[in-house]
Design an enzyme around this catalytic site. Structure first.
Site, PDB file in Angstrom:
ATOM      1  N   SER A  62       0.811  -1.217   0.000  1.00  0.00           N
ATOM      2  CA  SER A  62       0.000   0.000   0.000  1.00  0.00           C
ATOM      3  C   SER A  62       0.845   1.266   0.000  1.00  0.00           C
ATOM      4  O   SER A  62       0.493   2.255  -0.649  1.00  0.00           O
ATOM      5  CB  SER A  62      -0.950  -0.002   1.204  1.00  0.00           C
ATOM      6  OG  SER A  62      -1.890  -1.051   1.082  1.00  0.00           O
ATOM      7  N   ARG A 154       2.071 -12.067   8.197  1.00  0.00           N
ATOM      8  CA  ARG A 154       1.061 -11.289   7.471  1.00  0.00           C
ATOM      9  C   ARG A 154       1.524 -11.027   6.039  1.00  0.00           C
ATOM     10  O   ARG A 154       0.796 -11.256   5.083  1.00  0.00           O
ATOM     11  CB  ARG A 154       0.802  -9.981   8.211  1.00  0.00           C
ATOM     12  CG  ARG A 154      -0.287  -9.106   7.627  1.00  0.00           C
ATOM     13  CD  ARG A 154      -0.345  -7.821   8.445  1.00  0.00           C
ATOM     14  NE  ARG A 154      -1.326  -6.896   7.941  1.00  0.00           N
ATOM     15  CZ  ARG A 154      -2.532  -6.723   8.452  1.00  0.00           C
ATOM     16  NH1 ARG A 154      -2.923  -7.458   9.474  1.00  0.00           N
ATOM     17  NH2 ARG A 154      -3.362  -5.831   7.949  1.00  0.00           N
ATOM     18  N   ASP A 155       2.751 -10.546   5.913  1.00  0.00           N
ATOM     19  CA  ASP A 155       3.360 -10.392   4.592  1.00  0.00           C
ATOM     20  C   ASP A 155       4.124 -11.654   4.204  1.00  0.00           C
ATOM     21  O   ASP A 155       4.744 -11.706   3.138  1.00  0.00           O
ATOM     22  CB  ASP A 155       4.309  -9.189   4.582  1.00  0.00           C
ATOM     23  CG  ASP A 155       3.580  -7.888   4.864  1.00  0.00           C
ATOM     24  OD1 ASP A 155       2.441  -7.747   4.382  1.00  0.00           O
ATOM     25  OD2 ASP A 155       4.124  -7.019   5.569  1.00  0.00           O
ATOM     26  N   ARG A 181       3.865  -8.903  15.264  1.00  0.00           N
ATOM     27  CA  ARG A 181       3.668  -7.554  14.734  1.00  0.00           C
ATOM     28  C   ARG A 181       2.330  -6.949  15.148  1.00  0.00           C
ATOM     29  O   ARG A 181       2.181  -5.719  15.171  1.00  0.00           O
ATOM     30  CB  ARG A 181       3.774  -7.570  13.209  1.00  0.00           C
ATOM     31  CG  ARG A 181       2.753  -8.440  12.518  1.00  0.00           C
ATOM     32  CD  ARG A 181       2.915  -8.419  11.010  1.00  0.00           C
ATOM     33  NE  ARG A 181       2.414  -7.177  10.432  1.00  0.00           N
ATOM     34  CZ  ARG A 181       2.601  -6.818   9.167  1.00  0.00           C
ATOM     35  NH1 ARG A 181       3.308  -7.600   8.358  1.00  0.00           N
ATOM     36  NH2 ARG A 181       2.100  -5.699   8.699  1.00  0.00           N
ATOM     37  N   ARG A 253       9.788   1.060   6.467  1.00  0.00           N
ATOM     38  CA  ARG A 253       8.471   1.667   6.222  1.00  0.00           C
ATOM     39  C   ARG A 253       7.974   2.294   7.518  1.00  0.00           C
ATOM     40  O   ARG A 253       7.936   1.637   8.557  1.00  0.00           O
ATOM     41  CB  ARG A 253       7.500   0.610   5.707  1.00  0.00           C
ATOM     42  CG  ARG A 253       6.096   1.121   5.502  1.00  0.00           C
ATOM     43  CD  ARG A 253       5.279   0.156   4.682  1.00  0.00           C
ATOM     44  NE  ARG A 253       3.854   0.315   4.952  1.00  0.00           N
ATOM     45  CZ  ARG A 253       2.896  -0.322   4.299  1.00  0.00           C
ATOM     46  NH1 ARG A 253       3.218  -1.153   3.329  1.00  0.00           N
ATOM     47  NH2 ARG A 253       1.625  -0.141   4.603  1.00  0.00           N
ATOM     48  N   ASP A 255       4.877   3.680   8.629  1.00  0.00           N
ATOM     49  CA  ASP A 255       3.537   3.798   9.188  1.00  0.00           C
ATOM     50  C   ASP A 255       3.271   2.878  10.366  1.00  0.00           C
ATOM     51  O   ASP A 255       2.550   3.245  11.290  1.00  0.00           O
ATOM     52  CB  ASP A 255       2.469   3.618   8.102  1.00  0.00           C
ATOM     53  CG  ASP A 255       2.538   2.264   7.408  1.00  0.00           C
ATOM     54  OD1 ASP A 255       3.650   1.740   7.243  1.00  0.00           O
ATOM     55  OD2 ASP A 255       1.478   1.739   7.014  1.00  0.00           O
ATOM     56  N   HIS A 407      -5.819 -10.014   4.582  1.00  0.00           N
ATOM     57  CA  HIS A 407      -4.661 -10.360   5.410  1.00  0.00           C
ATOM     58  C   HIS A 407      -5.003 -11.356   6.517  1.00  0.00           C
ATOM     59  O   HIS A 407      -4.109 -11.986   7.077  1.00  0.00           O
ATOM     60  CB  HIS A 407      -4.069  -9.098   6.040  1.00  0.00           C
ATOM     61  CG  HIS A 407      -3.126  -8.360   5.154  1.00  0.00           C
ATOM     62  ND1 HIS A 407      -2.049  -8.954   4.542  1.00  0.00           N
ATOM     63  CD2 HIS A 407      -3.092  -7.049   4.782  1.00  0.00           C
ATOM     64  CE1 HIS A 407      -1.395  -8.054   3.832  1.00  0.00           C
ATOM     65  NE2 HIS A 407      -2.006  -6.898   3.949  1.00  0.00           N
TER      66      HIS A 407
END
Length: 512
Positions: A62, A154-155, A181, A253, A255, A407
């Site tokens: 994203s 998740r990823d 996470r 990243r 965020d 997810h």
């Protein structure tokens, strides 16, 4: 001159594939999207790999998607930048890393590495941990370095964390603590989760487990707890973060990393993340003389030195609109609000003239399969009111549902999420049509179209699949392209000349 309106609706995580089995997009009943694809010009866009500034074959995400969408050019990502630095060896002479090393030596203290341990490449990469460890070994700090591992799931595959843990142990890392996470990288202002992690890192407020680390991870799996949701535990109490230590936060990243980083470096600023102006952050121990390095700039609230500065992007879509005195609106729920603002604006906190923002809170549930509608209905209500007001010339809207529910790995919930978005999209576009505007519909990356892997296990990561792009103007013909071509296309629809910095091209092949 008749006022023109162009609205961009981003269907987050809705990719395309011919594979129909366990494809939530295919299985969902989407009468409105079916209607759009049948009756309006549409094409496919590349949303992964080199076409969005990532390494070849790397799945999109994203952050990357919105950067490319708003910039109108390929934006070379932090992952690519850091990988290049490792290859050309400049990584090992990075001034900020060397300052952290000097801080530890000067204070006779400890070095800590923390971040998401996976090769997903979305928030971090395992290779970056290893390169840092190599640098610390060169400087005789290997025995005084502690890793605080945030497991992914998740990823990456939900049970892959045990393999990453083994890999890092074999590499020589001293792992001091582990947490999923879900707790360490929350971005929805669930400060109770951040508190758990902060207090584990600094105050020994978590179970100390003496079992071999791999056995401990396997025990979580045996209880049905996947990597993302592993609760905080300590494996080496001597590895806690103390005054005078140095920390390198290996996530590139921002965020999901910025809240914990703020708590570590500038706890008084944690209020900035809460719309009501009051956080529930309650760290047991506040740290003094901590030297924090972040791989990239996380936020204004994080007090750190930054190892890799981002390239400044000029004349992005939002700036072009603002400089012409036009009005724009950004709207999303909490999970994707940074994407339609910070990331769409080139990774900068911009205060653009005549630019309004609407933040809709995401529902407070543990996982979004419990509420696959998320806040799409509220977004739709606010968007319709704003569009029909006639105030705005352009709109950037994100529906988070396909990605966030995708997810979770739950097929039925993801189908419901997509069906919710389909009905909401119809209402938003009807409002756009009512003001005689045009709509662009796009996805930023794939996810919901693949809900299982080749072994039939839940697939919770993004994909490298193409994404759809639709324009509700029957007078144009579209050509295939990449995400960086969307902003030039929107400017084309608004009859605005794209700036020279936008190297993407309009996807309008010709007028019919």
């Amino acid at each position: 001159m008749t006022k023109k309106f162009v609205g961009l609706t981003i269907l987050d995580g809705l990719g395309l594939t011919d594979q129909k089995e366990n494809n939530a997009f295919h299985l969902a009943k989407t009468p409105y999207l079916d209607y759009l694809l049948k009756n309006f010009p549409n094409t496919t866009l590349k949303a992964s790999g080199e076409e969005v500034g990532l390494p070849q074959g790397q799945m999109g995400n994203s952050e990357v998607g919105h950067l490319n969408l708003g910039a109108g050019r390929v934006v070379y990502q932090s992952l690519t930048q850091i990988n290049k630095a490792i290859r050309d060896k400049s990584f090992f002479t990075n001034k900020q890393f060397l300052q952290a090393i000097e801080h530890v030596k000067k204070n006779n203290s400890k070095m800590h590495l923390l971040g998401l341990i996976s090769d997903g490449g979305i928030h971090s990469h395992l290779d970056h941990f290893k390169a840092l460890f190599d640098l610390l070994k060169e400087n005789n700090l290997a025995n005084n370095t502690f890793l605080h591992a945030f497991t992914d799931g998740r990823d990456t595959s939900p049970h892959s964390g045990i393999n990453y843990i083994k890999d890092l142990l074999d590499y020589g890392f001293n792992i001091a603590s582990v947490v999923g996470r879900y707790y360490a990288l929350d971005r929805d202002n669930n400060w109770n989760r951040i508190n758990l992690v902060y207090n584990m890192l600094t105050s020994k407020q978590a179970p100390v487990i003496d079992l071999p680390l791999e056995d401990t991870i396997q025990n979580f799996y045996n209880q049905g707890i996947t990597d993302e949701f592993i609760t905080p535990f300590i494996t080496n109490p001597n590895g806690l973060i103390n005054d005078n230590d140095a920390v390198i936060f290996v996530n590139f990243r921002p965020d999901r990393a910025m809240r914990l980083a703020t708590a570590l470096s500038n706890p008084c600023a944690t209020n900035a993340f809460c719309s009501e102006g009051k956080t529930n952050f309650c760290g047991t121990k506040l740290l003094n003389n901590l030297f924090l390095v972040t791989m990239t700039k996380y936020s204004a609230q994080v007090k750190s030195v930054v190892a890799f500065e981002k390239i400044t992007l000029k004349n992005i879509y939002g700036e072009v609109i603002a400089n012409l005195g036009m009005h724009q609106l950004r709207i999303a729920e909490t999970e994707k609000y940074p994407h339609v603002t910070f990331f769409f604006d080139g990774g900068k906190e911009l205060q653009l003239k005549n630019a309004d923002r609407i933040l809709i809170p995401s529902p407070k549930v543990k996982t979004y399969d419990l509420k696959p509608e998320m806040s799409a209905l509220e977004i739709t209500t606010h968007a319709k009111t704003a569009i029909l007001s006639g105030k705005y010339d352009t709109l950037i809207l994100n529906f988070a549902n396909p990605d966030m529910v995708g997810h979770t790995g739950f097929l039925d919930a993801t189908i419901k999420a997509i069906q919710t978005v389909d009905s909401c999209l119809k209402e938003v576009l009807n409002a756009i049509f009512a003001v005689k505007g045009k709509a662009c519909i796009v996805a930023d990356h794939g996810n919901a179209e693949q809900m299982t892997d080749n072994q039939g296990n839940p697939h919770t990561a993004h994909t490298t699949n193409l994404v759809p792009f639709i324009v509700t103007d029957k007078n144009v013909v579209l050509k295939p392209g990449s995400l960086c071509d969307v902003a030039p296309t929107m400017l084309d629809l608004l009859e605005i000349k794209k700036p020279q910095e936008m190297t993407g091209n309009s996807l309008i092949k010709k007028l019919v």
